[in-house]
Design a protein around this motif. Structure first.
Motif, PDB file in Angstrom:
ATOM      1  N   VAL A  38       1.148  -1.366  -0.113  1.00  0.00           N
ATOM      2  CA  VAL A  38      -0.011  -0.069  -0.047  1.00  0.00           C
ATOM      3  C   VAL A  38       0.866   1.317   0.008  1.00  0.00           C
ATOM      4  O   VAL A  38       1.604   1.461   0.863  1.00  0.00           O
ATOM      5  CB  VAL A  38      -0.814   0.021   1.158  1.00  0.00           C
ATOM      6  CG1 VAL A  38      -1.768   1.226   1.310  1.00  0.00           C
ATOM      7  CG2 VAL A  38      -1.755  -1.141   1.322  1.00  0.00           C
ATOM      8  N   VAL A  87      -2.996   0.079  -3.958  1.00  0.00           N
ATOM      9  CA  VAL A  87      -2.920  -0.750  -3.314  1.00  0.00           C
ATOM     10  C   VAL A  87      -2.647  -2.001  -4.428  1.00  0.00           C
ATOM     11  O   VAL A  87      -3.277  -2.471  -5.143  1.00  0.00           O
ATOM     12  CB  VAL A  87      -4.276  -1.370  -2.903  1.00  0.00           C
ATOM     13  CG1 VAL A  87      -4.252  -2.798  -2.092  1.00  0.00           C
ATOM     14  CG2 VAL A  87      -4.847  -0.351  -1.692  1.00  0.00           C
ATOM     15  N   ALA A 112      -4.093   4.556   4.222  1.00  0.00           N
ATOM     16  CA  ALA A 112      -2.736   3.622   3.703  1.00  0.00           C
ATOM     17  C   ALA A 112      -2.236   2.826   4.941  1.00  0.00           C
ATOM     18  O   ALA A 112      -1.922   1.796   5.143  1.00  0.00           O
ATOM     19  CB  ALA A 112      -1.669   4.504   3.222  1.00  0.00           C
TER      20      ALA A 112
END
Length: 153
Positions: A38, A87, A112
């Motif tokens: 991420v 992602v 995140a």
């Protein structure tokens, strides 16, 4: 506007009704176990890779579509001037990347961090995006096997 959230053991990209109509699909759902990395990308256009396959991209306004490349497919819901939560997913997932615009830098960073904590297989070794996989080279592409050429034997 599209947004990411964790619902049970899944990561869900929830789309507004007009976004569902524009891309002709429902919300995107992947298991949290499929999350590989991420990151937050401050430049929205860097989240776009490959060619548009299905959806809407209006220059200067938004890009909401599925994009195809040699490594698979990406789903993007981005807007100019907003940071993007990227992602990256393991190859077993239906997409290789989910990219969704955040409302602000602070909101993107918080999301995140939350996703990194929730995903059991997330790689936290780097916060930087990774390049697309390169297709393996084979002998078929070599000069001796190209059509139209003959080899002296």
């Amino acid at each position: 506007m599209a947004r990411m959230l964790v619902k049970g053991d899944d990561l869900v990209v929830r789309l507004a009704w007009w976004e569902k109509a524009a891309v002709r699909r429902r919300d995107v759902r992947v298991p949290l176990a499929a999350v590989r990395r991420v990151t937050v990308e401050p430049d929205w256009w860097r989240a776009l890779r490959a060619t548009q396959e299905h959806g809407r991209c209006i220059p200067g306004a938004l890009c909401l579509d599925t994009r195809r490349h040699q490594g698979g497919k990406d789903f993007v819901a981005v807007r100019p001037g907003r940071p993007v939560v990227r992602v990256e997913l393991w190859p077993s997932a239906p997409y290789r990347l989910l990219a969704v615009a955040a409302r602000s830098d602070h909101a993107g960073g918080d999301l995140a961090d939350s996703l990194r904590r929730s995903a059991p297989e997330a790689d936290a070794s780097t916060r930087w995006r990774q390049p697309l996989p390169v297709p393996e080279e084979t002998d078929r592409g070599s000069a001796r096997n190209t059509p139209g050429r003959t080899s002296a034997g």
